[in-house]
Motif scaffolding. Sequence first.
Motif, PDB file in Angstrom:
ATOM      1  N   MET A   1       0.853  -1.192   0.000  1.00 43.44           N
ATOM      2  CA  MET A   1       0.000   0.000   0.000  1.00 43.44           C
ATOM      3  C   MET A   1       0.888   1.239   0.000  1.00 43.44           C
ATOM      4  O   MET A   1       1.692   1.436   0.913  1.00 43.44           O
ATOM      5  N   LYS A   2       0.764   2.053  -1.053  1.00 46.39           N
ATOM      6  CA  LYS A   2       1.616   3.234  -1.173  1.00 46.39           C
ATOM      7  C   LYS A   2       0.789   4.469  -1.506  1.00 46.39           C
ATOM      8  O   LYS A   2      -0.173   4.405  -2.276  1.00 46.39           O
ATOM      9  N   HIS A   3       1.211   5.570  -0.917  1.00 51.09           N
ATOM     10  CA  HIS A   3       0.528   6.856  -1.076  1.00 51.09           C
ATOM     11  C   HIS A   3       1.526   7.858  -1.638  1.00 51.09           C
ATOM     12  O   HIS A   3       2.577   8.102  -1.054  1.00 51.09           O
ATOM     13  N   LEU A   4       1.209   8.409  -2.794  1.00 51.96           N
ATOM     14  CA  LEU A   4       2.041   9.433  -3.429  1.00 51.96           C
ATOM     15  C   LEU A   4       1.366  10.784  -3.276  1.00 51.96           C
ATOM     16  O   LEU A   4       0.200  10.944  -3.652  1.00 51.96           O
ATOM     17  N   VAL A   5       2.094  11.762  -2.725  1.00 53.72           N
ATOM     18  CA  VAL A   5       1.562  13.111  -2.534  1.00 53.72           C
ATOM     19  C   VAL A   5       2.367  14.075  -3.391  1.00 53.72           C
ATOM     20  O   VAL A   5       3.599  14.139  -3.269  1.00 53.72           O
ATOM     21  N   ILE A   6       1.686  14.816  -4.246  1.00 55.70           N
ATOM     22  CA  ILE A   6       2.345  15.797  -5.115  1.00 55.70           C
ATOM     23  C   ILE A   6       1.902  17.184  -4.664  1.00 55.70           C
ATOM     24  O   ILE A   6       0.709  17.513  -4.685  1.00 55.70           O
ATOM     25  N   PHE A   7       2.866  17.985  -4.230  1.00 54.57           N
ATOM     26  CA  PHE A   7       2.616  19.288  -3.614  1.00 54.57           C
ATOM     27  C   PHE A   7       3.171  20.389  -4.503  1.00 54.57           C
ATOM     28  O   PHE A   7       4.337  20.340  -4.899  1.00 54.57           O
ATOM     29  N   ALA A   8       2.331  21.383  -4.814  1.00 50.98           N
ATOM     30  CA  ALA A   8       2.768  22.442  -5.732  1.00 50.98           C
ATOM     31  C   ALA A   8       2.365  23.811  -5.203  1.00 50.98           C
ATOM     32  O   ALA A   8       1.301  24.341  -5.522  1.00 50.98           O
ATOM     33  N   HIS A   9       3.209  24.379  -4.356  1.00 47.71           N
ATOM     34  CA  HIS A   9       3.027  25.757  -3.880  1.00 47.71           C
ATOM     35  C   HIS A   9       4.408  26.335  -3.594  1.00 47.71           C
ATOM     36  O   HIS A   9       5.226  25.676  -2.941  1.00 47.71           O
ATOM     37  N   PRO A  10       4.692  27.559  -4.070  1.00 54.38           N
ATOM     38  CA  PRO A  10       6.039  28.118  -3.902  1.00 54.38           C
ATOM     39  C   PRO A  10       6.404  28.432  -2.454  1.00 54.38           C
ATOM     40  O   PRO A  10       7.589  28.467  -2.120  1.00 54.38           O
ATOM     41  N   TYR A  41       8.318  22.516  -5.971  1.00 53.08           N
ATOM     42  CA  TYR A  41       9.127  23.740  -5.883  1.00 53.08           C
ATOM     43  C   TYR A  41      10.440  23.481  -5.158  1.00 53.08           C
ATOM     44  O   TYR A  41      11.502  23.962  -5.594  1.00 53.08           O
ATOM     45  N   SER A  42      10.400  22.722  -4.062  1.00 55.20           N
ATOM     46  CA  SER A  42      11.644  22.400  -3.354  1.00 55.20           C
ATOM     47  C   SER A  42      12.575  21.561  -4.219  1.00 55.20           C
ATOM     48  O   SER A  42      13.799  21.675  -4.134  1.00 55.20           O
ATOM     49  N   MET A  43      11.973  20.718  -5.061  1.00 55.89           N
ATOM     50  CA  MET A  43      12.758  19.900  -5.992  1.00 55.89           C
ATOM     51  C   MET A  43      13.334  20.737  -7.127  1.00 55.89           C
ATOM     52  O   MET A  43      14.214  20.276  -7.851  1.00 55.89           O
ATOM     53  N   GLU A  44      12.794  21.948  -7.307  1.00 54.83           N
ATOM     54  CA  GLU A  44      13.117  22.790  -8.464  1.00 54.83           C
ATOM     55  C   GLU A  44      12.872  22.021  -9.759  1.00 54.83           C
ATOM     56  O   GLU A  44      13.674  22.033 -10.693  1.00 54.83           O
ATOM     57  N   PHE A  45      11.715  21.351  -9.780  1.00 60.46           N
ATOM     58  CA  PHE A  45      11.363  20.565 -10.955  1.00 60.46           C
ATOM     59  C   PHE A  45      11.227  21.473 -12.174  1.00 60.46           C
ATOM     60  O   PHE A  45      10.571  22.516 -12.127  1.00 60.46           O
ATOM     61  N   ASN A  46      11.856  21.069 -13.266  1.00 62.13           N
ATOM     62  CA  ASN A  46      11.779  21.841 -14.508  1.00 62.13           C
ATOM     63  C   ASN A  46      10.479  21.494 -15.242  1.00 62.13           C
ATOM     64  O   ASN A  46      10.336  20.374 -15.744  1.00 62.13           O
ATOM     65  N   PRO A  47       9.527  22.436 -15.336  1.00 63.59           N
ATOM     66  CA  PRO A  47       8.242  22.119 -15.949  1.00 63.59           C
ATOM     67  C   PRO A  47       8.222  22.260 -17.473  1.00 63.59           C
ATOM     68  O   PRO A  47       7.207  21.977 -18.102  1.00 63.59           O
TER      69      PRO A  47
END
Length: 204
Positions: A1-10, A41-47
Amino acid sequence: MKHLVIFAHPNTKNSFNKAILERVLQASKKANVETVVRDLYSMEFNPVISWEELSGTFQGIIASEIKYEQKLISEADLITLVYPLWWMGYPAILKGYLERVLTAGFAYQSNENGTVGLLTGKQMQQFITLGNGVERYQKIGFAKSLDDTLVNGLFNYVGINDIEHSFLGDIHIIDAQARHKMLDEVEAKIFEKLTALLGAKVNV
């Protein structure tokens, strides 16, 4: 059982979105569920997807960092998105994440008979913060439009059909008590969803 959370706020330290994230994680911990957080944002993901990358996906050429995100999505039983609504859409970093990660051959497959979503058997929860009131959005039809596009439109296309979403409105004007109530509801909703998923796995 796995839970993935994707957070997107600067504001990754003290925004209301961060408070939502913390409650989501509390619920996961209480349910004793393995949880992975992607703080874009913390990852500095390149969008930004380049033409070279986009054309390469149709030949099965996927960058290693994107393959990792795809692995996390593949393994997840529940995917939770936490983000603010900006200009009637996702923050650019989340939109770019979805554009780069939900590639052909991974998220969907198209042929002469049409398109089939490949990410079946997953559940999704979205927590979306609004500057305006939810009732106003419902009255003028925005809430339904957002449901048809951001919530179900994209994710139904890739095979995720069990989706719930919560609009959390007036976040700039509500008092601390109202915010606390919202956060309690967030935690309760995630805990309920996770315990139901755990129960379903036990009964299989």
